[in-house]
Write a protein that holds these residues in place. Structure first.
Motif, short mmCIF file in Angstrom:
data_model
loop_
_atom_site.label_atom_id
_atom_site.label_comp_id
_atom_site.label_asym_id
_atom_site.label_seq_id
_atom_site.Cartn_x
_atom_site.Cartn_y
_atom_site.Cartn_z
N SER A 122 22.94 6.60 37.37
CA SER A 122 22.25 5.53 38.10
C SER A 122 21.10 4.96 37.27
CB SER A 122 21.70 6.07 39.43
OG SER A 122 20.86 7.19 39.20
N ASP A 123 20.68 5.70 36.28
CA ASP A 123 19.62 5.28 35.37
C ASP A 123 20.24 4.49 34.22
OD1 ASP A 123 16.77 5.68 34.15
OD2 ASP A 123 18.17 6.36 32.60
N GLU A 124 19.75 3.29 33.99
CA GLU A 124 20.36 2.43 32.97
C GLU A 124 20.36 3.07 31.59
OE1 GLU A 124 19.92 -2.10 31.08
OE2 GLU A 124 18.71 -1.49 32.81
N GLU A 125 19.24 3.66 31.21
CA GLU A 125 19.14 4.25 29.87
C GLU A 125 20.13 5.40 29.70
OE1 GLU A 125 15.79 6.28 26.89
OE2 GLU A 125 15.22 5.55 28.89
N LEU A 126 20.21 6.29 30.69
CA LEU A 126 21.12 7.42 30.58
C LEU A 126 22.58 6.96 30.65
CD1 LEU A 126 21.57 10.44 30.34
CD2 LEU A 126 21.34 10.62 32.84
N ASN A 127 22.86 6.01 31.53
CA ASN A 127 24.22 5.45 31.61
C ASN A 127 24.67 4.93 30.26
OD1 ASN A 127 26.41 4.08 33.66
ND2 ASN A 127 25.94 2.73 31.94
N ASN A 128 23.81 4.17 29.61
CA ASN A 128 24.17 3.57 28.33
C ASN A 128 24.26 4.60 27.21
OD1 ASN A 128 24.12 1.17 29.72
ND2 ASN A 128 22.15 0.50 28.90
N LEU A 129 23.42 5.64 27.28
CA LEU A 129 23.48 6.71 26.29
C LEU A 129 24.81 7.45 26.39
CD1 LEU A 129 22.25 8.68 24.20
CD2 LEU A 129 21.29 9.96 26.13
N LEU A 130 25.19 7.83 27.62
CA LEU A 130 26.42 8.60 27.80
C LEU A 130 27.66 7.79 27.47
CD1 LEU A 130 25.45 10.44 31.11
CD2 LEU A 130 25.74 11.50 28.85
N GLY A 131 27.63 6.51 27.77
CA GLY A 131 28.78 5.66 27.48
C GLY A 131 28.82 5.17 26.05
N GLY A 132 27.69 5.28 25.36
CA GLY A 132 27.65 4.84 23.97
C GLY A 132 27.56 3.34 23.80
N ILE A 164 23.33 15.46 36.90
CA ILE A 164 23.51 15.96 38.26
C ILE A 164 22.20 16.00 39.05
CG2 ILE A 164 23.24 18.41 37.68
CD1 ILE A 164 25.61 18.93 39.66
N ASP A 165 21.06 16.14 38.36
CA ASP A 165 19.79 16.16 39.08
C ASP A 165 19.41 14.78 39.60
OD1 ASP A 165 19.45 18.90 38.75
OD2 ASP A 165 18.46 18.66 36.81
N GLN A 166 20.16 13.75 39.19
CA GLN A 166 19.93 12.39 39.68
C GLN A 166 20.85 12.05 40.85
OE1 GLN A 166 20.43 9.59 36.49
NE2 GLN A 166 18.72 10.38 35.29
N ILE A 167 21.50 13.04 41.44
CA ILE A 167 22.55 12.74 42.41
C ILE A 167 22.06 11.89 43.58
CG2 ILE A 167 22.27 14.93 43.65
CD1 ILE A 167 25.35 14.87 44.08
N GLU A 168 20.82 12.13 44.04
CA GLU A 168 20.35 11.32 45.16
C GLU A 168 20.15 9.86 44.73
OE1 GLU A 168 17.58 11.68 49.07
OE2 GLU A 168 17.08 12.95 47.35
N ASP A 169 19.64 9.65 43.54
CA ASP A 169 19.50 8.28 43.02
C ASP A 169 20.87 7.64 42.84
OD1 ASP A 169 16.74 8.42 42.97
OD2 ASP A 169 16.67 9.13 40.89
N ILE A 170 21.85 8.44 42.41
CA ILE A 170 23.21 7.93 42.23
C ILE A 170 23.77 7.46 43.56
CG2 ILE A 170 25.58 8.63 41.72
CD1 ILE A 170 24.39 10.40 39.46
N ILE A 171 23.61 8.28 44.59
CA ILE A 171 24.13 7.91 45.91
C ILE A 171 23.41 6.67 46.43
CG2 ILE A 171 24.42 8.65 48.30
CD1 ILE A 171 24.72 11.51 47.24
N ARG A 172 22.11 6.60 46.23
CA ARG A 172 21.36 5.42 46.67
C ARG A 172 21.85 4.16 45.95
NH1 ARG A 172 15.34 8.20 46.61
NH2 ARG A 172 15.44 9.19 48.68
N MET A 173 22.19 4.29 44.68
CA MET A 173 22.74 3.15 43.95
C MET A 173 24.04 2.69 44.58
SD MET A 173 24.23 3.03 40.02
CE MET A 173 25.64 4.07 40.49
N THR A 174 24.91 3.64 44.95
CA THR A 174 26.19 3.25 45.55
C THR A 174 25.99 2.59 46.91
OG1 THR A 174 26.60 5.38 46.66
CG2 THR A 174 27.30 5.19 44.37
#
Length: 386
Positions: A122-132, A164-174
């Protein structure tokens, strides 16, 4: 040893068309095979059209267009239109990268039933890091475009120690994206995720917290969205009913035309998987040695053979058994009846003992052609030394 064919071969009800292993993302948990660099000769459009027809004639009803990234195939709309003509319920499994508003509209016109978009975080920076790649904002735009076309909003987020520690933010994004279905799918350790297991496997404490949050939102959102939460196999005491049994209902066609009982089966040694370039889908499903190899129960060793639960879990996952024991016929080590279960627990405990800093410091092997070649060279070198 092949299992008995009496009333166990079933029909290939679910067809997964892995159109390509090319992908603009480099996710370190990708379930694609490690040797993606070897899949250069992809099936032509006419080959895929024939596969769709032959599988439908055998009874296939659900069709997934997957990859890699299926959007890189320029014939995707042609395949979707044929799937609609044949009567499939079709699903596009995509990162959204390579799609735009106009193409979403074309998918709708062609008859696509369902689009699932993946996020890495759900975090833009982490999303982009993991996806490359810088994909987060585009994914958000595509999720909204899918919703605007009247599709059910289906989002998939793979969970692991890094997010996984961002799961609540992830759900809020959805929720903000007005999702109808959300799959919070913990990483299962095949392919690239197995290479990165020390960096990606969460702790039991992280899982317990994430599961509690997921269940809370399942209850709170039950009238607005369906949330599916899947824990990693490694933390279970019974194996999953992998593909509802080997060669029972699930058929995967790899980009080069190899036919597989599951997407990870190419990792198993000693099996020669038939190719749709050389055989019909009917011949492959009913007659090939590979599809009959683990059908039924005759192949099972003890304790599986005598276990009353074998009709529910079918002995678990053959690919997982091979990866964890070196023997594809072994009882899936996830099962606490397996003689290898203790070794799995010990390995999980070893990884859990890593501090967050130590786990984060583990270098991730990103899924790309360069690393695929390096892994292949390392494997060849190891084999020659042995």
């Amino acid at each position: 040893m092949a299992g008995s064919l009496s009333d166990i071969s079933g029909k290939p009800l679910w067809l997964l068309a892995e159109l390509t292993y090319r992908c603009p993302l480099q996710c370190p948990y990708c379930s694609n095979p490690l040797d993606i660099a070897r899949y250069q000769q992809e099936l032509e459009t006419d080959d895929w059209l024939r596969v769709l027809r032959e599988a439908r004639e055998l009874g296939a009803m659900q069709l997934g267009f997957s990859g890699g990234e299926p959007l890189v195939r320029r014939d995707l709309e042609t395949l979707i239109a044929e799937a609609r003509r044949l009567g499939y319920y079709s699903n596009l499994i995509t990162s959204g990268v390579g799609m735009d508003v106009e193409r979403v509209a074309r998918f709708k016109e062609s008859g696509l039933d369902h689009i699932q978009i993946s996020f890495q975080a759900s975090d833009e920076e982490l999303n982009n890091l993991l996806g490359g790649t810088a994909s987060f904002r585009h994914k958000v735009e595509m999720a909204r475009a899918v919703k605007a076309q009247g599709y059910p909003m289906v989002l998939n987020i793979v969970l692991h120690r890094r997010n996984i520690d961002q799961i609540e933010d992830i759900i809020r994004m959805t929720i903000e994206l007005e999702a109808d279905y959300v799959e919070l799918a913990s990483t299962q350790y095949y392919g690239w995720s197995r290479v990165n297991v020390d960096a990606l496997l969460p702790t039991r404490a992280q899982l317990a917290r994430a599961e509690a949050i997921a269940h809370d939102y399942q209850a709170r959102m039950k009238d607005r969205m369906k949330i599916i939460y899947v824990v990693p196999d490694y933390f279970e005491n019974r194996p999953k009913a992998c593909m509802n049994g080997w060669g029972a209902v699930f058929l995967t066609i790899a980009p080069d035309g190899s036919a597989l009982p599951c997407h990870a089966a190419s990792s198993l040694p000693g099996l020669s998987f038939p190719n749709v370039r050389d055989h019909s889908v009917r011949e492959i499903w009913y007659d090939s040695e590979a599809f009959n190899h683990f059908r039924g129960f005759d192949w099972m060793p003890e304790p599986c053979r005598s276990c009353p639960e074998k009709t529910r879990d079918f002995g678990g996952c053959r690919c997982q058994a091979y990866m964890l024991t070196g023997d594809a016929t072994a009882t899936d080590p996830v099962c606490d009846k397996s003689p290898h279960h203790g070794a799995l627990l010990a390995d999980v405990a070893r990884i859990e003992s890593l501090s967050d800093a130590d786990a984060a410091a583990r270098p991730l092997v990103f899924r790309n052609m360069r690393n695929s070649r390096k892994l292949a060279e390392a494997e060849e070198s190891s084999s020659s030394i042995g």
